[in-house]
Design a protein around this motif. Structure first.
Motif, mmCIF file in Angstrom:
data_model
loop_
_atom_site.group_PDB
_atom_site.id
_atom_site.type_symbol
_atom_site.label_atom_id
_atom_site.label_comp_id
_atom_site.label_asym_id
_atom_site.label_seq_id
_atom_site.Cartn_x
_atom_site.Cartn_y
_atom_site.Cartn_z
ATOM 1 N N LEU A 126 1.622 -4.508 -7.643
ATOM 2 C CA LEU A 126 1.360 -5.628 -6.739
ATOM 3 C C LEU A 126 0.773 -5.137 -5.424
ATOM 4 N N ALA A 127 1.313 -4.032 -4.910
ATOM 5 C CA ALA A 127 0.834 -3.512 -3.622
ATOM 6 C C ALA A 127 -0.612 -3.043 -3.710
ATOM 7 N N ARG A 128 -1.032 -2.616 -4.893
ATOM 8 C CA ARG A 128 -2.429 -2.178 -5.046
ATOM 9 C C ARG A 128 -3.397 -3.360 -5.038
ATOM 10 N N ARG A 129 -2.881 -4.556 -5.333
ATOM 11 C CA ARG A 129 -3.777 -5.710 -5.459
ATOM 12 C C ARG A 129 -3.596 -6.752 -4.369
ATOM 13 N N CYS A 130 -2.454 -6.750 -3.682
ATOM 14 C CA CYS A 130 -2.162 -7.766 -2.667
ATOM 15 C C CYS A 130 -2.328 -7.212 -1.257
ATOM 16 N N ASP A 131 -2.365 -8.129 -0.306
ATOM 17 C CA ASP A 131 -2.415 -7.727 1.098
ATOM 18 C C ASP A 131 -1.069 -7.167 1.546
ATOM 19 N N PHE A 132 0.032 -7.784 1.043
ATOM 20 C CA PHE A 132 1.364 -7.388 1.502
ATOM 21 C C PHE A 132 2.378 -7.776 0.436
ATOM 22 N N VAL A 133 3.454 -6.953 0.310
ATOM 23 C CA VAL A 133 4.526 -7.229 -0.646
ATOM 24 C C VAL A 133 5.870 -7.109 0.063
ATOM 25 N N ALA A 134 6.720 -8.111 -0.109
ATOM 26 C CA ALA A 134 8.117 -8.042 0.326
ATOM 27 C C ALA A 134 8.958 -7.764 -0.915
ATOM 28 N N ALA A 135 9.650 -6.620 -0.939
ATOM 29 C CA ALA A 135 10.390 -6.181 -2.119
ATOM 30 C C ALA A 135 11.874 -6.098 -1.796
ATOM 31 N N VAL A 136 12.707 -6.765 -2.603
ATOM 32 C CA VAL A 136 14.144 -6.861 -2.338
ATOM 33 C C VAL A 136 14.929 -6.202 -3.468
#
Length: 442
Positions: free
Chosen positions: A317-327
């Motif tokens: 996801l981080a390679r394709r998105c601007d930002f990731v919130a991971a919990v």
């Protein structure tokens, strides 16, 4: 009445190790040691009000789907409960179990299930696919012996090979068992379990010894294991607390790298022994492909990854998105995720340690993935997901029953509806099956 014998024809495989038959009076009978299509003689071991359990004593007419497995412990060891069933029949049974669970628990109509459920995805390997096996200690004639849980979970089956384990490391299990059996003759190792992880891609081989805190013959253990199995990492995982609620106190490196490395989905992950990772690496890549296909994340979007573990979905996801919130709530996995982000040179992820409901990200989401434990999602989590502006959600499940319950809750809540449900056979020779669901905002 228990103890009596019955002649039964097995109609199907249940979500479990047993085959399903019906007695003359119509009562369901769960039969141990039989596969769909068998006609068997079986002894009744439990006679309840609504169902019975029986144990196969003789196979009168074998099923056309019954095979001779490469493992002599099928039916004795609990690791490959469907090992006597052909792969084609296994895949069909897993897909059918998912369909029936969606109807029975999720209250989906049969025509809805036909529209939603996709053909089951699977890898080519049906044996030799596991990157991890675990051994349990038992005491025999005063000496510690290692083995696997039997069909009877109270019994440990001594083995020195496992056809489910990565075929590139055929001698690893025997070498580790032999070394630890030798050491136990002169040392009290206090073993609670032993984990062996292997990667055919990185050639990494880790031996993890789970013990209580306290004294331990570190140098002797590391020397003997290194000579016997040539692992790239030997670690000791120390735990404390009551038996049913033990927690990891510390991971101690005894030799080598101190962690296990795997290449997956265009990246690399490094994992400490306590961290969860799918036991089927190729199968995990199928899950990633399905999640990315469902979410179709864009470079200007924000993603949320709940129950993210060490980063199986966070990294792609981080390679394709601007930002990731991971919990993630589990401490060792949080630390591994931070390290994996550094290894993969990704700096657009906010790693949030804590419960997915209590620490639900403040940031809004465009796309969202959830990969909860077997218990599924809390009702509060479904409400929080609905409160976001996410247009697509990917739900990765390891339990059809809790998945069906949660999908019913999503439908009743009214914000998201499933548009595609894909079973994935990550665990050949067992009844277990993963599922990826694509939910879309109404």
């Amino acid at each position: 009445m228990t103890g009596r014998n019955m002649k039964l024809t097995i109609e199907s495989m249940t979500y479990g190790a047993d085959g399903l038959a019906h007695a003359d009076n119509g009562k369901a009978v769960f039969v141990q040691g039989a596969v769909a299509g068998d006609t068997v003689e079986a002894e009744v071991v439990q006679d309840g009000k609504s169902f019975m359990r029986a144990r196969t004593t003789e196979i009168l007419e074998p099923s056309l789907d019954r095979i001779q497995p490469p493992c002599p412990f099928v039916g004795i060891c609990g690791g490959c409960s469907w090992g006597n069933l052909s792969r084609t029949a296994q895949l069909a049974a897993k897909e059918q179990n998912l369909r029936s669970t969606l109807e029975r628990i999720g209250k989906f109509a049969p025509e809805q299930v036909d529209e939603l459920v996709q053909p089951i995805c699977h890898t080519k390997d049906d044996w030799g696919y596991r990157n991890k096996i675990e051994l349990e200690p038992t005491v025999v004639n005063g000496r510690v012996r290692l083995g696997m849980h039997g069909v009877d979970p109270s019994k440990i089956v001594a083995v020195d090979s496992c056809p489910l384990f990565d075929k590139r490391f055929p001698k690893a299990l025997k070498s580790v068992v032999g070394a630890l059996n030798y050491l136990s003759g002169s040392h009290n190792l206090g073993l609670e379990r032993v984990g062996i992880r292997a990667s055919r891609r990185t050639k990494a081989l880790e031996v993890a010894l789970w013990t209580p805190t306290g004294s331990f013959p570190r140098s002797q253990v590391s020397r003997v294991l290194a000579d016997a199995a040539h692992p790239t990492s030997i670690v000791r995982v120390m735990s404390k607390g009551e038996k049913k609620a033990r927690r990891v106190s510390k991971v101690e490196m005894l030799a080598g790298e101190g962690s296990w490395t795997e290449n997956i989905a265009e990246g690399q992950m490094r994992l400490s022994a306590p961290s969860f990772f799918q036991v089927n690496t190729k199968g995990a890549e199928i899950l990633i492909e399905l999640v990315m296909e469902a979410l179709d994340p864009q470079e200007d979007e924000l993603a949320v990854d709940l129950y993210c573990g060490a980063g199986t979905f966070t990294l792609p996801l981080a390679r394709r998105c601007d930002f990731v919130a991971a919990v993630e709530a589990y401490g060792p996995a949080v630390r591994d995720l931070r390290r994996n982000l550094e290894i993969n040179k990704l700096d657009n992820v906010d790693v949030i340690g804590g419960d997915a409901v209590r620490e639900f990200p403040d940031q809004d989401a465009d796309v969202l993935v959830v990969d909860p434990p077997r218990a599924g999602l809390a009702p509060e989590a479904i409400d929080l997901i609905a409160s976001t502006s996410a247009h697509d959600v990917a739900y990765v499940s390891c339990d059809p029953a809790t998945l069906a319950r949660d999908l019913k809750r999503f439908v009743e809540e009214g914000t998201f509806s499933p548009v595609k449900i894909t079973p994935v056979d990550l665990f050949p020779q067992t009844f277990h099956c993963e599922t990826v669901v694509h939910l879309k905002r109404n």
